[in-house]
Design an enzyme around this catalytic site. Structure first.
Site, PDB file in Angstrom:
ATOM      1  N   GLU A 150       0.818  -1.216   0.000  1.00 42.37           N
ATOM      2  CA  GLU A 150       0.000   0.000   0.000  1.00 42.37           C
ATOM      3  C   GLU A 150       0.849   1.263   0.000  1.00 42.37           C
ATOM      4  O   GLU A 150       0.721   2.140   0.859  1.00 42.37           O
ATOM      5  CB  GLU A 150      -0.995  -0.033   1.177  1.00 42.37           C
ATOM      6  CG  GLU A 150      -1.896  -1.259   1.098  1.00 42.37           C
ATOM      7  CD  GLU A 150      -2.907  -1.379   2.227  1.00 42.37           C
ATOM      8  OE1 GLU A 150      -2.807  -0.623   3.206  1.00 42.37           O
ATOM      9  OE2 GLU A 150      -3.790  -2.246   2.132  1.00 42.37           O
ATOM     10  N   ASN A 195       2.514  -4.234  -3.598  1.00 45.99           N
ATOM     11  CA  ASN A 195       1.168  -4.780  -3.442  1.00 45.99           C
ATOM     12  C   ASN A 195       0.223  -3.631  -3.136  1.00 45.99           C
ATOM     13  O   ASN A 195       0.519  -2.812  -2.265  1.00 45.99           O
ATOM     14  CB  ASN A 195       1.246  -5.746  -2.246  1.00 45.99           C
ATOM     15  CG  ASN A 195       0.072  -6.657  -2.110  1.00 45.99           C
ATOM     16  OD1 ASN A 195      -0.439  -7.170  -3.105  1.00 45.99           O
ATOM     17  ND2 ASN A 195      -0.367  -6.876  -0.872  1.00 45.99           N
ATOM     18  N   HIS A 235      -9.320  -6.824  -2.959  1.00 54.01           N
ATOM     19  CA  HIS A 235     -10.462  -6.824  -2.032  1.00 54.01           C
ATOM     20  C   HIS A 235     -11.605  -6.173  -2.809  1.00 54.01           C
ATOM     21  O   HIS A 235     -11.791  -4.951  -2.748  1.00 54.01           O
ATOM     22  CB  HIS A 235     -10.135  -6.041  -0.755  1.00 54.01           C
ATOM     23  CG  HIS A 235      -9.004  -6.645   0.025  1.00 54.01           C
ATOM     24  ND1 HIS A 235      -9.112  -7.861   0.641  1.00 54.01           N
ATOM     25  CD2 HIS A 235      -7.743  -6.213   0.263  1.00 54.01           C
ATOM     26  CE1 HIS A 235      -7.958  -8.158   1.251  1.00 54.01           C
ATOM     27  NE2 HIS A 235      -7.118  -7.174   1.024  1.00 54.01           N
ATOM     28  N   GLU A 265      -4.630 -10.970  -2.370  1.00 56.04           N
ATOM     29  CA  GLU A 265      -5.512 -10.910  -1.187  1.00 56.04           C
ATOM     30  C   GLU A 265      -6.981 -10.960  -1.588  1.00 56.04           C
ATOM     31  O   GLU A 265      -7.826 -10.272  -1.013  1.00 56.04           O
ATOM     32  CB  GLU A 265      -5.241  -9.626  -0.382  1.00 56.04           C
ATOM     33  CG  GLU A 265      -3.810  -9.449   0.035  1.00 56.04           C
ATOM     34  CD  GLU A 265      -3.574  -8.244   0.952  1.00 56.04           C
ATOM     35  OE1 GLU A 265      -4.545  -7.689   1.484  1.00 56.04           O
ATOM     36  OE2 GLU A 265      -2.400  -7.867   1.127  1.00 56.04           O
ATOM     37  N   ASP A 267     -10.734 -11.253  -2.092  1.00 54.09           N
ATOM     38  CA  ASP A 267     -12.012 -11.558  -1.439  1.00 54.09           C
ATOM     39  C   ASP A 267     -13.022 -10.550  -1.973  1.00 54.09           C
ATOM     40  O   ASP A 267     -12.647  -9.609  -2.674  1.00 54.09           O
ATOM     41  CB  ASP A 267     -11.932 -11.567   0.106  1.00 54.09           C
ATOM     42  CG  ASP A 267     -11.370 -10.301   0.733  1.00 54.09           C
ATOM     43  OD1 ASP A 267     -11.349  -9.247   0.070  1.00 54.09           O
ATOM     44  OD2 ASP A 267     -10.967 -10.360   1.912  1.00 54.09           O
TER      45      ASP A 267
HETATM   46  C1  XIL Z   1      -5.607  -7.550   7.881  1.00 50.52           C
HETATM   47  C2  XIL Z   1      -5.806  -8.895   8.573  1.00 50.52           C
HETATM   48  O1  XIL Z   1      -6.597  -9.717   7.779  1.00 50.52           O
HETATM   49  C3  XIL Z   1      -6.415  -8.676   9.917  1.00 50.52           C
HETATM   50  O2  XIL Z   1      -6.548  -9.905  10.614  1.00 50.52           O
HETATM   51  C4  XIL Z   1      -5.550  -7.699  10.699  1.00 50.52           C
HETATM   52  O3  XIL Z   1      -6.113  -7.421  11.903  1.00 50.52           O
HETATM   53  C5  XIL Z   1      -5.385  -6.398   9.938  1.00 50.52           C
HETATM   54  O4  XIL Z   1      -4.855  -6.664   8.670  1.00 50.52           O
HETATM   55  N1  XIL Z   1      -4.696  -5.321   3.350  1.00 50.52           N
HETATM   56  C6  XIL Z   1      -3.560  -5.981   3.752  1.00 50.52           C
HETATM   57  C7  XIL Z   1      -3.633  -6.966   4.849  1.00 50.52           C
HETATM   58  O5  XIL Z   1      -2.519  -5.825   3.119  1.00 50.52           O
HETATM   59  O6  XIL Z   1      -2.439  -7.031   5.593  1.00 50.52           O
HETATM   60  C8  XIL Z   1      -4.801  -6.694   5.767  1.00 50.52           C
HETATM   61  O7  XIL Z   1      -4.901  -7.773   6.682  1.00 50.52           O
HETATM   62  C9  XIL Z   1      -6.077  -6.532   4.977  1.00 50.52           C
HETATM   63  C10 XIL Z   1      -5.971  -5.390   4.017  1.00 50.52           C
END
Ligand code: XIL
Length: 352
Positions: A150, A195, A235, A265, A267
């Protein structure tokens, strides 16, 4: 290729197809298996046998949902607490899986002492030592790292929009170069990834973020920074269409700079979707299908990972809880480990 261990499997499969007489390289590559994996939560990994079995059944790759983040690894300046990642790596090895690393430089999940780092010299020293120690410990074991997570600010636009962080405040954009160079020096074989999120939807904001990321990649490349791939966090907002043309163009632009892509990641954020299960699951699967098709129309991603495997263990309700009381359903398996249409959408693409 040489640097990417889990891409080697894809290359081998491509080669096998070529040997079987396929003449079109693109067609052959299209049939090779893409490694699939999921983010793993440490508690259930230790306590939930059904969860472990589901991971073994479906995944070739794992990544810690936490564990390698600064807040978990670095309780104080002189401590490295490797318990969680060591546990996950042992599980991965026992079951013939690979493990990705997430993440070395991120504005979030920082312990207070690290957020108090100031000045260019101190920041460079802390960042470098951290990466040398962590990447060094898992040299030859973790073939792919989210080196920077990020990097873009939420409202990033072309040429502007670096995310505020300890690293950016002290070092400017150069922190990204430093992180990449350090990781490469410690483990020359590893795939180095930046990422980011918010790249996929058919919105002006996502379009601007893609342009901002392309500009950043171009500047990194021009300065000779070793960057191998961009990770789509993916996401995906369930209520928004995927910008399939925009995503394909973005992937093509990255490939023209010899930068690979992967999905890190995946979802689907379903808080604004209809409550009815079958309808909701179908929309979730369609978003996934659209994203993967847009990428695959240009190239094979070097891996596809979901952020969790089962709706039982997901971060989504922390931020995007539904207000009708129905549980979120963002992931490929139900909360009782049954495959959902999202899993079929993934399996249709990864093969095997
Ligand atoms: C999230 C985890 O899933 C949680 O369990 C934690 O509390 C906070 O972080 N983007 C990312 C991940 O790069 O590291 C994040 O993960 C979700 C969003």
């Amino acid at each position: 290729m040489r640097r990417r261990e889990f891409v080697a499997a894809t290359a081998a499969a491509t080669l096998a197809l070529l040997h079987r007489g396929a003449t079109d390289g693109a067609a052959a590559a299209g049939q090779a298996k893409i490694p699939f994996g999921a983010a793993v939560r440490d508690g259930p990994l230790q306590e939930d046998e059904a969860y472990r079995q589901a991971l073994v059944k479906y995944c070739q790759l794992v990544v810690g949902e936490g564990g390698l983040k600064w807040v978990d690894l670095r309780p104080d300046p002189s401590t490295f607490n490797f318990h969680q990642p060591d546990r996950l790596l042992a599980f991965a090895r026992r079951n013939g899986m690979k493990m990705r690393g997430h993440t070395l430089a991120w504005y979030a999940a920082m312990p207070d002492w690290a957020n108090a780092i100031t000045g260019a010299a101190e920041a460079e020293r802390e960042l470098t030592t951290h990466i040398e120690t962590v990447v060094g410990r898992y040299r030859g074991e973790i073939p792919s790292w989210d080196v920077v997570n990020e990097a873009l600010s939420d409202d990033a636009k072309a040429s502007v929009g670096l995310r505020d962080s300890v690293w950016a405040a002290a070092l400017g954009e150069r922190y990204i170069d430093i992180a990449l160079h350090t990781a490469r020096a410690v483990d020359p074989q590893v795939q180095l990834v930046i990422n980011d999120y918010g790249l996929e939807a058919a919105t002006e904001k996502a379009k601007a973020r893609r342009l901002a990321l392309l500009d950043l990649v171009r500047r990194l490349r021009d300065r000779g920074a070793p960057l191998d791939a961009v990770g789509f966090q993916a996401h995906l907002p369930g209520d928004l269409d995927i910008d399939t043309d925009g995503v394909s163009q973005f992937v093509a632009d990255l490939k023209s700079m010899d930068v690979d892509v992967l999905v890190t990641e995946l979802d689907v954020i379903d808080d604004a979707l209809p409550a009815e299960t079958a309808e909701r699951d179908a929309i979730v699967a369609r978003r996934v299908q659209d994203l993967l098709a847009a990428i695959l129309s240009v190239t094979q991603p070097s891996a596809i990972l979901t952020w969790g495997l089962t709706d039982r263990y997901t971060w989504v309700p922390i931020w995007y809880k539904r207000n009708d009381g129905h549980p979120n359903r963002p992931l490929p398996l139900t909360d009782t480990f049954e495959p959902k249409p999202m899993m079929q959408a993934i399996q249709a693409v990864v093969g095997g």
